[in-house]
Design an enzyme around this catalytic site. Sequence first.
Site, PDB file in Angstrom:
ATOM      1  N   ASP A  65       2.507   3.944  -3.140  1.00  0.00           N
ATOM      2  CA  ASP A  65       3.537   5.381  -3.252  1.00  0.00           C
ATOM      3  C   ASP A  65       4.237   5.767  -2.074  1.00  0.00           C
ATOM      4  OD1 ASP A  65       1.007   5.892  -2.464  1.00  0.00           O
ATOM      5  OD2 ASP A  65       0.998   7.690  -3.745  1.00  0.00           O
ATOM      6  N   HIS A  66       3.928   4.847  -0.856  1.00  0.00           N
ATOM      7  CA  HIS A  66       4.553   5.283   0.283  1.00  0.00           C
ATOM      8  C   HIS A  66       5.347   4.051   1.062  1.00  0.00           C
ATOM      9  CE1 HIS A  66       2.646   9.169   0.829  1.00  0.00           C
ATOM     10  NE2 HIS A  66       1.841   8.850   0.002  1.00  0.00           N
ATOM     11  N   ASP A 211      -0.389  12.003   3.215  1.00  0.00           N
ATOM     12  CA  ASP A 211      -1.717  12.060   2.536  1.00  0.00           C
ATOM     13  C   ASP A 211      -2.763  12.204   3.153  1.00  0.00           C
ATOM     14  OD1 ASP A 211      -0.163  11.050   0.639  1.00  0.00           O
ATOM     15  OD2 ASP A 211      -1.450   9.406  -0.404  1.00  0.00           O
ATOM     16  N   HIS A 269       3.688  15.864  -2.531  1.00  0.00           N
ATOM     17  CA  HIS A 269       2.909  14.885  -3.221  1.00  0.00           C
ATOM     18  C   HIS A 269       1.925  15.597  -4.286  1.00  0.00           C
ATOM     19  CE1 HIS A 269      -0.382  11.545  -2.899  1.00  0.00           C
ATOM     20  NE2 HIS A 269       0.651  10.842  -2.357  1.00  0.00           N
TER      21      HIS A 269
END
EC number: 3.1.26.11
Length: 303
Positions: A65-66, A211, A269
């Site tokens: 997701d990055h 994150d 996020h």
Amino acid sequence: MMKLTILGCYAATPRTLSNPTSQLLEIKNHTFLIDCAEGTQVQLRKQKIKFTKINHVFISHLHGDHFYGLIGLISTFMLFNRVNDLHVYGPKGIKEIILLQLRASGSFTGYSLCFHELETTQSQIIFEDEHVEVHTIPLKHRVYTNGFLFVEKNNERRLNLDAIQNHNIDKVYYNKIKYGGTITLDNGTVIPNRELTFDPPKGLRYAYCSDTMYEESIIPLIQEVDCLYHESTFLESEAHLLERTMHATAKQAATIASKAQVKQLVLGHYSTRYPSIELFKQEAQTVFEEVILADDGKIIEIN
């Protein structure tokens, strides 16, 4: 001024109305792409951002997701007959992943892909020119992860117009004076620059912390930044998930912002389990007042 465009800011997977993490930072004639999740290209098109402006991509860590949107973006650059070098900064392994995808698909680029792989757990400068510095911010997550600190250099000194006019210095020399030059008068007298200028204002600073668990070791690196983006995957009601997932809550992000005395905090996020992202702001503001909620397509001006 810095201009931050949120292309995506939700955790895990793309959805019809929300996108995983990607940001665009415009600073001193640079257009930096920060993380590149699935859907980044579509979001760039929605924001009418010219792909050709992007020459530097910063990948925080190798969770999908990055960075799963990166190979697609690289391929699109190829279709657009790009000629400029593309610099990719990310964890060791990013080069192998991208080149494997290109080889397996029989693809190639007509431009140079320049990989800058990272593996140190100490903060380091990874990009620098006469206008901008980019430092890593070591974070604590399930895989090797860095945030990024973008520092605007301000090389122009401020003119002391009273002193300049007292010496009858022509305006044609103003630019020379701004950049530290001394002036020699017609009679041979040398006027030092410090007598003609004031120190430049401090450059703007933006810290991107993707994150990560709550980690106070980053505080000295982000002290008094003009804007801090800090992940806030959960609310305190789900604090029992933090040890396993190695994420942070909105309250923890706000605590970091408060202890670092930053000017403003941007949350993002978000886990999609919650009915409204306003809950994140409400929780964070119990600790730190200046809170902005990231949302897809939102533009934040950092002054």
